[in-house]
Enzyme design. Structure first.
Site, short mmCIF file in Angstrom:
data_model
loop_
_atom_site.label_atom_id
_atom_site.label_comp_id
_atom_site.label_asym_id
_atom_site.label_seq_id
_atom_site.Cartn_x
_atom_site.Cartn_y
_atom_site.Cartn_z
N ARG A 155 66.33 9.72 -41.17
CA ARG A 155 67.73 9.34 -41.37
C ARG A 155 68.02 9.32 -42.86
O ARG A 155 67.15 9.05 -43.69
CB ARG A 155 68.00 7.95 -40.77
CG ARG A 155 69.47 7.58 -40.79
CD ARG A 155 69.70 6.13 -40.37
NE ARG A 155 71.14 5.82 -40.40
CZ ARG A 155 71.65 4.61 -40.26
NH1 ARG A 155 70.84 3.56 -40.09
NH2 ARG A 155 72.96 4.42 -40.30
N HIS A 156 69.27 9.61 -43.21
CA HIS A 156 69.69 9.55 -44.61
C HIS A 156 69.51 8.14 -45.16
O HIS A 156 69.28 7.17 -44.42
CB HIS A 156 71.15 9.98 -44.72
CG HIS A 156 72.07 9.16 -43.84
ND1 HIS A 156 72.44 7.86 -44.14
CD2 HIS A 156 72.66 9.45 -42.65
CE1 HIS A 156 73.23 7.39 -43.19
NE2 HIS A 156 73.38 8.33 -42.27
N ARG A 159 74.21 4.09 -47.28
CA ARG A 159 75.52 4.69 -47.55
C ARG A 159 76.61 3.63 -47.52
O ARG A 159 76.38 2.49 -47.10
CB ARG A 159 75.84 5.77 -46.51
CG ARG A 159 75.77 5.27 -45.08
CD ARG A 159 76.58 6.11 -44.13
NE ARG A 159 76.35 5.76 -42.74
CZ ARG A 159 76.83 4.69 -42.14
NH1 ARG A 159 77.59 3.83 -42.82
NH2 ARG A 159 76.59 4.44 -40.86
N ARG A 224 75.87 13.01 -47.41
CA ARG A 224 74.81 11.99 -47.48
C ARG A 224 73.46 12.53 -47.02
O ARG A 224 72.42 12.09 -47.51
CB ARG A 224 75.20 10.76 -46.67
CG ARG A 224 75.49 11.00 -45.20
CD ARG A 224 75.93 9.71 -44.53
NE ARG A 224 76.29 9.86 -43.12
CZ ARG A 224 77.50 10.14 -42.69
NH1 ARG A 224 78.49 10.30 -43.56
NH2 ARG A 224 77.75 10.26 -41.39
N ASP A 399 71.06 8.57 -37.78
CA ASP A 399 70.51 7.64 -36.79
C ASP A 399 70.69 8.19 -35.38
O ASP A 399 69.80 8.04 -34.52
CB ASP A 399 71.15 6.26 -36.93
CG ASP A 399 72.67 6.31 -36.91
OD1 ASP A 399 73.25 7.41 -36.94
OD2 ASP A 399 73.30 5.22 -36.88
#
Length: 538
Positions: A155-156, A159, A224, A399
């Site tokens: 996942r990034h 944010r 992102r 996610d």
């Protein structure tokens, strides 16, 4: 010779060192070979008694029938001061064996004979623990063989919130200088740290500098995730951009509207929507939802959002906004207590289970996470068939990507993946002999899930296949959740099918168009030949 046990730093077994097992003047652990933080410490294959076929479990006795000559468990249990250590099955490991010869001939694993009275004493179990545990943090595992291929899906990083709610006291968008939904500096640091973890875990399995033949990186087409991939790669390949010869690492992507691999467009899939509607209308879901109705009605009055009658995903959006604001030091409304946030998390888990869980979870997976799972297996198969140097595929995603993948594997446990959570698939050339029906090049699959940077990653196991799982069995167990060869069966329900009178002309036109495209594609391939550069995995 200093009595010690030789260990290897994975993933490069050629780099090894010794742990001293007695107090002596020689140096068995050079500083240059001490492991960096996060590097796994595992026993060397060459040490007698650590046969992978014996499946020795460190820290406890072996299963019945296993008879390794020596184990760390036996050492800790038997090495009191001046004791004679006895291995399993009554065989003496020190002071001679039943066969009349030393039990170990490895040059760095010679076990000292019983010390003479008044001589140096062997370390107590507590001292041995004090030597071992600071280095690895946990018991090393038996060797699994040679690492062949790795896929990681993460996942990034952290944010800004994706959205706000009508009564949000922090609606001023200037609070987020890069904009809503954008990566923050905290998110950059999270991905840098994840990249360093991957470098420590895989060592020289990947070259110290980027080589396009070894690594392929794909991201969804969001700022992102693209930025997260770049930050991760900066941790994986830490060479300064100012150094001579530095090259940036390419990150591949496709337009968000065309991405069917990492960002599942379930709204445009009638078959998936039908399955979801059946789940939401089911008795189990409705009973669970009714238990939260009063809470959601109360929250409607506080947020100004329709939650009790609207999609449950709205409750997750409220939770996401509050979580982001709290993480960045913004004061939350008085009603946003830890109990309320915990309840919102449970409501969100109910919504996730409806999307990835039963009923008909396998059919849902074939339209979402099973697509990515199939691509992961296909990439490994193709890399091995081509005999090329490709070693790792990296996916920077969301996610929702991890939730769908965990759901397809039957491993979703109700917890949401945090920022920079990473799910890894490691393909190993197994050292021992697998069961005949499980063989597929003697390859096994191991899964790890890193959802907390302060702890070692979790080892995940498929139901019915302990880790490491033979690849053949892994394929069979996941076959029901992977799409058929023709692609995901995302088709409209039967009652909405095109009438037969319209279908015939449409089919004829489609066949004609496909024929023209096939001729053009064939001519193009003929003109280019078959030796063009690799375009990369899916």
């Amino acid at each position: 010779m200093c009595p010690c046990i030789r260990f290897s730093l994975l993933p490069d077994p050629s780099v090894s060192f010794c742990l001293p097992l007695s107090i002596c003047p020689c140096v068995c652990l050079p500083a240059a070979l001490r492991p960096a933080p996060g590097v796994s410490i595992r026993p060397s294959v060459g040490l007698s008694g650590f046969s992978p076929a014996a499946e020795t479990v460190w820290g406890r006795p072996p299963a019945s029938g296993s008879r390794p000559d020596l184990s760390l468990w036996a050492m800790i249990r038997g090495w009191g001061a001046g004791e004679v250590m006895t291995g399993w099955g009554g065989q003496q490991a020190v002071g001679g064996s039943r066969s009349g010869r030393a039990a170990h001939s490895h040059p760095c694993a010679q076990v000292p004979r019983r010390a003479a009275m008044g001589g140096p004493r062997h370390p107590s179990p507590l001292l041995l623990l004090a030597i071992l545990l600071p280095l690895g943090g946990s018991w090393p595992e038996p060797p699994r063989g040679r690492l062949l291929f790795v896929t990681v899906v993460y996942r990034h990083g952290d944010r800004a919130p994706l959205d706000s709610y009508p009564t949000d006291p922090h609606q001023d968008k200037t609070l987020w200088p890069h904009g809503l939904g954008q990566l923050t500096q905290e998110g950059v640091q999270q991905q840098l740290e994840l990249g360093r973890f991957l470098r420590a875990r895989y060592g020289d399995f990947l070259s110290q500098e980027y080589r396009r033949e070894e690594l392929y990186v794909r991201s969804t087409d969001y700022d992102r995730t693209l930025q997260s991939a770049q930050a991760n790669l900066a941790g994986l390949f830490p060479r300064s951009p100012r150094s001579p010869g530095w090259m940036p690492v390419p990150v591949h992507t496709v337009p968000a509207t065309e991405d069917k691999l990492l960002k599942f467009r379930t709204q445009g899939c009638p078959q998936y929507q039908k399955l979801l509607e059946e789940t939401v209308a089911g008795e189990e879901y409705q009973t669970a939802l009714e238990g939260w109705r009063d809470f959601l009605v109360h929250l409607e009055n506080l947020t100004g959002l329709s939650l009790a009658e609207g999609p449950l995903h709205r409750a997750w959006k409220v939770l996401d906004t509050l979580t982001c604001q709290r993480a960045h030091g913004l004061p939350l409304p008085d009603w946003a207590t830890p109990e309320v946030l915990g309840s919102l998390a449970q409501v969100s888990a109910l919504d996730v289970r409806a999307h990835v869980g039963p009923p008909r979870a396998q059919e849902k997976a074939r339209l979402t996470g099973g697509v990515l799972l199939d691509a992961i297996l296909t990439n490994f198969t193709q890399a091995q068939a081509r005999g090329g140097p490709l070693r790792m595929v990296m996916y920077s995603a969301h996610d929702s990507t991890l939730l769908a993948l965990l759901g397809a594997l039957g491993l979703y446990d109700g917890h949401h993946p945090p920022y920079a959570a990473c799910l890894g698939f490691e393909f190993w050339k197994h050292l021992g002999q697998l069961e005949q029906e499980e063989e597929e090049g003697n390859v096994t699959v191991s899964l790890f899930y890193r959802n907390d940077s302060s702890r070692p990653p979790l080892t995940l196991e498929l139901l019915g296949c302990p880790s490491p799982c033979p690849l053949g069995r892994f394929r069979r167990l996941t076959a029901p959740v992977r799409p058929p060869p023709g692609g995901p069966p995302c088709r409209p329900p039967a009652e909405d099918a095109t009438p037969p009178g319209v279908a015939v002309p449409l089919l004829a036109g489609a066949v004609g168009i496909l024929g023209i495209l096939s001729l053009g594609l064939g001519a193009l391939l003929w003109s280019r030949g078959s030796t063009g550069p690799r375009e990369g995995p899916v």
